[in-house]
Write a protein that holds these residues in place. Structure first.
Motif, PDB file in Angstrom:
ATOM      1  N   LYS A 127      65.136  29.314   4.268  1.00  0.00           N
ATOM      2  CA  LYS A 127      63.844  29.983   4.128  1.00  0.00           C
ATOM      3  C   LYS A 127      62.842  29.122   3.374  1.00  0.00           C
ATOM      4  O   LYS A 127      61.638  29.181   3.636  1.00  0.00           O
ATOM      5  CB  LYS A 127      64.032  31.344   3.468  1.00  0.00           C
ATOM      6  N   PHE A 128      63.318  28.319   2.429  1.00  0.00           N
ATOM      7  CA  PHE A 128      62.417  27.394   1.740  1.00  0.00           C
ATOM      8  C   PHE A 128      61.857  26.377   2.730  1.00  0.00           C
ATOM      9  O   PHE A 128      60.644  26.126   2.765  1.00  0.00           O
ATOM     10  CB  PHE A 128      63.147  26.671   0.608  1.00  0.00           C
ATOM     11  N   ALA A 129      62.735  25.784   3.533  1.00  0.00           N
ATOM     12  CA  ALA A 129      62.303  24.790   4.517  1.00  0.00           C
ATOM     13  C   ALA A 129      61.394  25.423   5.564  1.00  0.00           C
ATOM     14  O   ALA A 129      60.387  24.828   5.969  1.00  0.00           O
ATOM     15  CB  ALA A 129      63.521  24.155   5.191  1.00  0.00           C
ATOM     16  N   SER A 130      61.724  26.633   5.994  1.00  0.00           N
ATOM     17  CA  SER A 130      60.898  27.334   6.986  1.00  0.00           C
ATOM     18  C   SER A 130      59.507  27.589   6.442  1.00  0.00           C
ATOM     19  O   SER A 130      58.499  27.391   7.129  1.00  0.00           O
ATOM     20  CB  SER A 130      61.554  28.663   7.379  1.00  0.00           C
ATOM     21  N   GLY A 131      59.426  28.040   5.181  1.00  0.00           N
ATOM     22  CA  GLY A 131      58.131  28.296   4.568  1.00  0.00           C
ATOM     23  C   GLY A 131      57.305  27.032   4.409  1.00  0.00           C
ATOM     24  O   GLY A 131      56.102  27.023   4.689  1.00  0.00           O
ATOM     25  N   SER A 132      57.950  25.954   3.970  1.00  0.00           N
ATOM     26  CA  SER A 132      57.241  24.682   3.794  1.00  0.00           C
ATOM     27  C   SER A 132      56.699  24.169   5.127  1.00  0.00           C
ATOM     28  O   SER A 132      55.538  23.748   5.224  1.00  0.00           O
ATOM     29  CB  SER A 132      58.174  23.642   3.182  1.00  0.00           C
ATOM     30  N   LEU A 133      57.533  24.177   6.148  1.00  0.00           N
ATOM     31  CA  LEU A 133      57.108  23.710   7.463  1.00  0.00           C
ATOM     32  C   LEU A 133      55.994  24.583   8.037  1.00  0.00           C
ATOM     33  O   LEU A 133      55.053  24.084   8.658  1.00  0.00           O
ATOM     34  CB  LEU A 133      58.298  23.687   8.424  1.00  0.00           C
ATOM     35  N   ALA A 134      56.089  25.893   7.809  1.00  0.00           N
ATOM     36  CA  ALA A 134      55.052  26.810   8.289  1.00  0.00           C
ATOM     37  C   ALA A 134      53.725  26.526   7.590  1.00  0.00           C
ATOM     38  O   ALA A 134      52.662  26.514   8.225  1.00  0.00           O
ATOM     39  CB  ALA A 134      55.476  28.257   8.046  1.00  0.00           C
ATOM     40  N   GLY A 135      53.774  26.303   6.283  1.00  0.00           N
ATOM     41  CA  GLY A 135      52.560  25.988   5.537  1.00  0.00           C
ATOM     42  C   GLY A 135      51.920  24.692   6.004  1.00  0.00           C
ATOM     43  O   GLY A 135      50.700  24.603   6.175  1.00  0.00           O
ATOM     44  N   ILE A 136      52.735  23.664   6.217  1.00  0.00           N
ATOM     45  CA  ILE A 136      52.227  22.371   6.684  1.00  0.00           C
ATOM     46  C   ILE A 136      51.586  22.522   8.064  1.00  0.00           C
ATOM     47  O   ILE A 136      50.510  21.968   8.330  1.00  0.00           O
ATOM     48  CB  ILE A 136      53.367  21.342   6.724  1.00  0.00           C
ATOM     49  N   THR A 137      52.239  23.264   8.948  1.00  0.00           N
ATOM     50  CA  THR A 137      51.709  23.473  10.297  1.00  0.00           C
ATOM     51  C   THR A 137      50.351  24.157  10.243  1.00  0.00           C
ATOM     52  O   THR A 137      49.396  23.726  10.910  1.00  0.00           O
ATOM     53  CB  THR A 137      52.685  24.327  11.127  1.00  0.00           C
ATOM     54  N   ALA A 138      50.247  25.215   9.447  1.00  0.00           N
ATOM     55  CA  ALA A 138      48.993  25.962   9.361  1.00  0.00           C
ATOM     56  C   ALA A 138      47.877  25.117   8.757  1.00  0.00           C
ATOM     57  O   ALA A 138      46.739  25.135   9.243  1.00  0.00           O
ATOM     58  CB  ALA A 138      49.205  27.234   8.528  1.00  0.00           C
ATOM     59  N   VAL A 139      48.183  24.382   7.702  1.00  0.00           N
ATOM     60  CA  VAL A 139      47.170  23.547   7.040  1.00  0.00           C
ATOM     61  C   VAL A 139      46.659  22.463   7.974  1.00  0.00           C
ATOM     62  O   VAL A 139      45.454  22.175   8.025  1.00  0.00           O
ATOM     63  CB  VAL A 139      47.755  22.915   5.760  1.00  0.00           C
ATOM     64  N   THR A 140      47.543  21.850   8.718  1.00  0.00           N
ATOM     65  CA  THR A 140      47.150  20.755   9.611  1.00  0.00           C
ATOM     66  C   THR A 140      46.103  21.203  10.624  1.00  0.00           C
ATOM     67  O   THR A 140      45.147  20.476  10.912  1.00  0.00           O
ATOM     68  CB  THR A 140      48.387  20.208  10.349  1.00  0.00           C
ATOM     69  N   PHE A 141      46.259  22.404  11.150  1.00  0.00           N
ATOM     70  CA  PHE A 141      45.335  22.901  12.165  1.00  0.00           C
ATOM     71  C   PHE A 141      44.018  23.425  11.591  1.00  0.00           C
ATOM     72  O   PHE A 141      43.011  23.471  12.307  1.00  0.00           O
ATOM     73  CB  PHE A 141      46.009  24.013  12.985  1.00  0.00           C
ATOM     74  N   THR A 142      44.005  23.836  10.344  1.00  0.00           N
ATOM     75  CA  THR A 142      42.823  24.531   9.813  1.00  0.00           C
ATOM     76  C   THR A 142      42.170  23.835   8.619  1.00  0.00           C
ATOM     77  O   THR A 142      41.233  24.374   8.031  1.00  0.00           O
ATOM     78  CB  THR A 142      43.202  25.963   9.387  1.00  0.00           C
ATOM     79  N   TYR A 143      42.626  22.639   8.256  1.00  0.00           N
ATOM     80  CA  TYR A 143      42.134  22.010   7.032  1.00  0.00           C
ATOM     81  C   TYR A 143      40.623  21.780   6.987  1.00  0.00           C
ATOM     82  O   TYR A 143      40.001  22.012   5.941  1.00  0.00           O
ATOM     83  CB  TYR A 143      42.857  20.682   6.788  1.00  0.00           C
ATOM     84  N   PRO A 144      39.977  21.309   8.060  1.00  0.00           N
ATOM     85  CA  PRO A 144      38.522  21.094   7.972  1.00  0.00           C
ATOM     86  C   PRO A 144      37.746  22.330   7.528  1.00  0.00           C
ATOM     87  O   PRO A 144      36.765  22.216   6.795  1.00  0.00           O
ATOM     88  CB  PRO A 144      38.152  20.679   9.406  1.00  0.00           C
ATOM     89  N   LEU A 145      38.180  23.508   7.935  1.00  0.00           N
ATOM     90  CA  LEU A 145      37.494  24.727   7.516  1.00  0.00           C
ATOM     91  C   LEU A 145      37.716  25.016   6.039  1.00  0.00           C
ATOM     92  O   LEU A 145      36.877  25.649   5.390  1.00  0.00           O
ATOM     93  CB  LEU A 145      37.967  25.916   8.365  1.00  0.00           C
ATOM     94  N   ASP A 146      38.829  24.544   5.496  1.00  0.00           N
ATOM     95  CA  ASP A 146      39.081  24.730   4.065  1.00  0.00           C
ATOM     96  C   ASP A 146      38.123  23.879   3.240  1.00  0.00           C
ATOM     97  O   ASP A 146      37.561  24.348   2.239  1.00  0.00           O
ATOM     98  CB  ASP A 146      40.533  24.368   3.743  1.00  0.00           C
ATOM     99  N   ILE A 147      37.922  22.637   3.642  1.00  0.00           N
ATOM    100  CA  ILE A 147      37.014  21.770   2.899  1.00  0.00           C
ATOM    101  C   ILE A 147      35.570  22.243   3.049  1.00  0.00           C
ATOM    102  O   ILE A 147      34.779  22.164   2.104  1.00  0.00           O
ATOM    103  CB  ILE A 147      37.179  20.288   3.345  1.00  0.00           C
TER     104      ILE A 147
END
Length: 323
Positions: A127-147
């Motif tokens: 579950k730790f690995a699943s959460g980390s990978l899920a977070g990385i996936t989501a950030v990669t696709f949406t990062y420009p909107l965060d900045i």
């Protein structure tokens, strides 16, 4: 006899094809439901804590208008300088980002968890690995909107940026092209590994404890079986968010410093920025600057996020007890 065998074979193929189509549509339906559940959960959570998010950004990057103020005086100053709408400056960009972000994160988590369950050697780290990978996936696709959201939220009386699209094009035109909208991406990813991993792992662990040790207090029966009650979800979410923040907050500070800098004023990478923050302001007033505000923000935010996600899954009939 031969014709009967052919007919039976044909019916078997048709039945297999029907099962395959049913499985496809069942999987598609489940994915769409988790996407909607995650997106709604993220929007509800971020809207709940948007004023605290704004104040945190102003503190982290030491905005000149708010640098010397405390939490309560900072809140009053925002209202005095920018009116009620000041609490939600940049929230449009946040909503545009958070719906796909949360939708991708929760859906990816469910998918990664199923995949990694086939690797028993991971044990509880699944579950730790699943959460980390899920977070990385989501950030990669949406990062420009965060900045973009950070730039809009950091403005006080300035009106350099006039919206999401204008901010994106201004940054790309003035600060070095597409690289500008991914400034701070490395510390974001590095921070996401412990943050999302710890958050999901802790939530699932606490959820398991609730079901196995306090079912009469923190769970409830529905038409789809036993699920966490609202107090149970809120408690598990709050604790998981609090613990996750402690592990990743310094990298969040570095991320904001890099996001809010321009190519003309900042050329340092992640490590050098981290070192500079530590040298200039130390641990308490540098690496953990604004952390008390962040604790106040994270507790309701993560609690609301997980709770709404659980409720949306229950609404769609896809909730399941902890594994």
């Amino acid at each position: 006899m031969g014709q009967h065998a052919v007919d039976s074979s044909q019916r078997g193929l048709e039945h297999a094809g029907s099962l395959s189509r049913n499985n496809y549509w069942a999987g598609y339906s489940y994915t769409m439901k988790t996407l909607v559940s995650g997106g709604v959960a993220g929007c509800c959570a971020k809207t709940t804590t948007a004023p605290l998010d704004r104040l945190k950004i102003l503190y982290q990057a030491k905005n000149q208008h708010y640098a010397k103020l405390q939490i309560w005086s900072g809140f009053l100053a925002i209202y005095s300088k920018e009116s009620l709408l000041g609490y939600y400056k940049g929230n449009g960009a946040m909503m545009a980002r958070i719906f796909p972000y949360a939708a991708i994160q929760f859906t990816a988590y469910e998918r990664y968890k199923k995949i990694l369950m086939k690797m028993p050697q991971l044990g509880p780290l699944n579950k730790f690995a699943s959460g980390s990978l899920a977070g990385i996936t989501a950030v990669t696709f949406t990062y420009p909107l965060d900045i973009v959201r950070a730039r809009l939220a950091f403005q006080v009386n300035e009106n350099k940026y006039r919206g999401i699209v204008h901010t994106l094009f201004s940054m790309m035109r003035e600060e070095g092209g597409a690289r500008a909208v991914y400034r701070g991406f490395v510390p974001t990813i590095l921070g996401m590994i412990p943050y999302a991993g710890v958050a999901f792992y802790t939530y699932e662990a606490l959820k398991f404890v609730c079901f196995n040790h306090f079912p009469e207090y923190l769970t409830m029966e529905t038409g789809h079986g036993a699920v966490l009650s609202v107090p149970g979800s809120l408690g598990c979410g709050a604790c998981s968010g609090l613990i996750a923040q402690i592990t990743s907050y310094p990298l969040d500070v570095v991320r904001r410093r890099m996001q809010l800098s321009t190519s003309k004023t900042h050329t340092d990478g992640c490590v050098r920025t981290l070192v500079n923050v530590y040298r200039q302001d130390g641990v308490r007033y540098g690496l953990y600057r604004g952390v008390s505000l962040n604790f106040i923000r994270v507790v309701p935010q993560v609690a609301v996020s997980f709770t709404v996600y659980e409720k949306m899954k229950q609404f769609f009939g896809i909730a399941a007890p902890p594994s």
